[in-house]
Design an enzyme around this catalytic site. Structure first.
Site, PDB file in Angstrom:
ATOM      1  N   CYS B  86      52.842  34.458  51.071  1.00 35.31           N
ATOM      2  CA  CYS B  86      51.734  34.486  52.034  1.00 35.31           C
ATOM      3  C   CYS B  86      52.275  34.382  53.472  1.00 35.31           C
ATOM      4  O   CYS B  86      52.924  35.299  53.936  1.00 35.31           O
ATOM      5  CB  CYS B  86      50.738  33.381  51.700  1.00 35.31           C
ATOM      6  SG  CYS B  86      49.115  33.659  52.401  1.00 35.31           S
ATOM      7  N   HIS B 195      49.735  33.853  45.591  1.00 29.23           N
ATOM      8  CA  HIS B 195      50.366  32.537  45.459  1.00 29.23           C
ATOM      9  C   HIS B 195      50.720  32.205  44.006  1.00 29.23           C
ATOM     10  O   HIS B 195      49.917  31.558  43.319  1.00 29.23           O
ATOM     11  CB  HIS B 195      49.406  31.462  45.967  1.00 29.23           C
ATOM     12  CG  HIS B 195      49.211  31.453  47.441  1.00 29.23           C
ATOM     13  ND1 HIS B 195      49.992  30.708  48.287  1.00 29.23           N
ATOM     14  CD2 HIS B 195      48.321  32.105  48.228  1.00 29.23           C
ATOM     15  CE1 HIS B 195      49.589  30.888  49.544  1.00 29.23           C
ATOM     16  NE2 HIS B 195      48.578  31.738  49.540  1.00 29.23           N
ATOM     17  N   GLU B 197      52.590  29.924  42.971  1.00 28.41           N
ATOM     18  CA  GLU B 197      52.674  28.460  42.819  1.00 28.41           C
ATOM     19  C   GLU B 197      51.314  27.841  42.541  1.00 28.41           C
ATOM     20  O   GLU B 197      51.231  26.678  42.153  1.00 28.41           O
ATOM     21  CB  GLU B 197      53.325  27.844  44.072  1.00 28.41           C
ATOM     22  CG  GLU B 197      52.424  27.666  45.287  1.00 28.41           C
ATOM     23  CD  GLU B 197      52.190  28.941  46.091  1.00 28.41           C
ATOM     24  OE1 GLU B 197      52.504  30.040  45.581  1.00 28.41           O
ATOM     25  OE2 GLU B 197      51.677  28.839  47.232  1.00 28.41           O
TER      26      GLU B 197
END
Lengths: 82, 230
Positions: B86, B195, B197
């Site tokens: 990002c 994302h 994560e």
């Protein structure tokens, strides 16, 4: 003392979604003559120098390094008496 | 193996990234403040999402000149793995480690949702645990993720197989050719808007991001055992 007036705009080849939205808004307000709107950035950079050619060189460097991303943006500037 | 999560003023996905590394990879991980000027002890460098320096001027434009970025560039040149997610992706393009730039979403809207991605290249250090062409669910959260590059660059990306992820189905930001993530020519630097994560446990709506972290671990292990034998 000089002041650099810097204009940064998206390159013509790059779509400007903000400009497009503003164009639509102007049309809906009856400004039918609006053909296109491009939104950019305006910067005033005060310079502590009395050397005009040096100032031009340095501002150009500032634009290349930080003020514009030349992958997507064009820049131009004027140096005026500050 | 030691992982660095770089923290810029305004980073906000650093904790998610740190936790994902700890949970999935189970290796030592440190937060590294942007003023740091030595990354020599780290094998993998991760740049998190957020709004570094308030996104002032352009996303990533100011962060790119943080002292740590010189070290990130050095690490990338040494062949270490560098991944930007990002805002981290935006910083990597500003730093010239990845080609192109990220523009305002075509819709002008900040998009925050689970997004379907197609793994276009599973032959990278970051994606080897996925199947080629596999569709995975990874969340996005950005207002400026509209990937752009000129035609010449696009041709190069294609020729070198540098397009790693594409949006599958809806393109949430208007990116060129539905690009969601790319890598550099050498394949050791990857940037992506989604994302991974935030998709490492089933309770997060998707655990499809786990395999990015297992891929990195696997790559590191392989590289190091090769070195140990040579």
């Amino acid at each position: 003392m000089y002041k650099a007036v810097v204009y940064v705009t998206l390159r013509q080849s790059v779509l400007d979604p903000q400009g497009h939205a503003v164009k639509g808004a102007l049309h809906s307000l009856g400004f039918d003559e609006v053909k296109d709107v491009r939104i950019g950035r305006y910067l005033e950079v005060e310079l502590d120098t009395s050397d005009l050619s040096k100032a031009e060189e340095r501002v150009s460097e500032m634009c290349e390094k930080l003020l514009a991303n030349t992958v997507i943006e064009d820049y131009r500037f004027e140096i005026v008496e500050g | 193996m030691r992982v660095a999560v770089i923290v810029f003023p305004g980073s906000n996905a650093d904790v998610d990234l740190y936790n994902a590394v700890e949970d999935v990879m189970g290796v030592p991980v440190d937060y590294v403040w942007h003023a740091e000027n030595d990354l020599s002890r780290y094998d993998v460098i991760l740049l998190p999402g957020g709004f570094s320096y308030g996104d002032y001027l352009r996303c990533g434009a100011v962060a790119r000149f943080s002292p740590v970025m010189e070290q990130v560039i050095k690490a990338a040149e040494q062949g270490k793995l560098v991944m930007g997610i990002c805002n981290g992706f935006q910083i990597l393009t500003e730093a010239g480690l990845l080609p192109g730039a990220l523009l305002r979403n075509r819709s002008l809207k900040f998009r925050c949702k689970l997004s379907a991605l197609r793994v276009e290249n599973n032959d990278t250090a970051f994606t080897r645990d996925y199947a080629a062409g596999e569709v995975i669910q990874i969340p996005i959260a950005h207002g400026e993720g509209n990937y752009y590059c000129d035609e010449e660059t696009l041709e190069k990306l294609k020729a070198n197989n540098q397009i790693v992820f594409r949006y599958h189905g809806e393109n949430p930001n208007g990116s060129l050719e539905d690009i969601a993530g790319i890598c550099n020519e050498k394949g050791n630097v990857l940037g992506m808007m989604p994302h991974p994560e935030r998709a490492v446990h089933e309770w997060m709506s998707s655990a499809d991001g786990r395999r990015m972290f297992t891929s990195i671990l696997q790559t590191w292990r392989e590289r190091n055992s090769v070195q140990a034998h040579s």
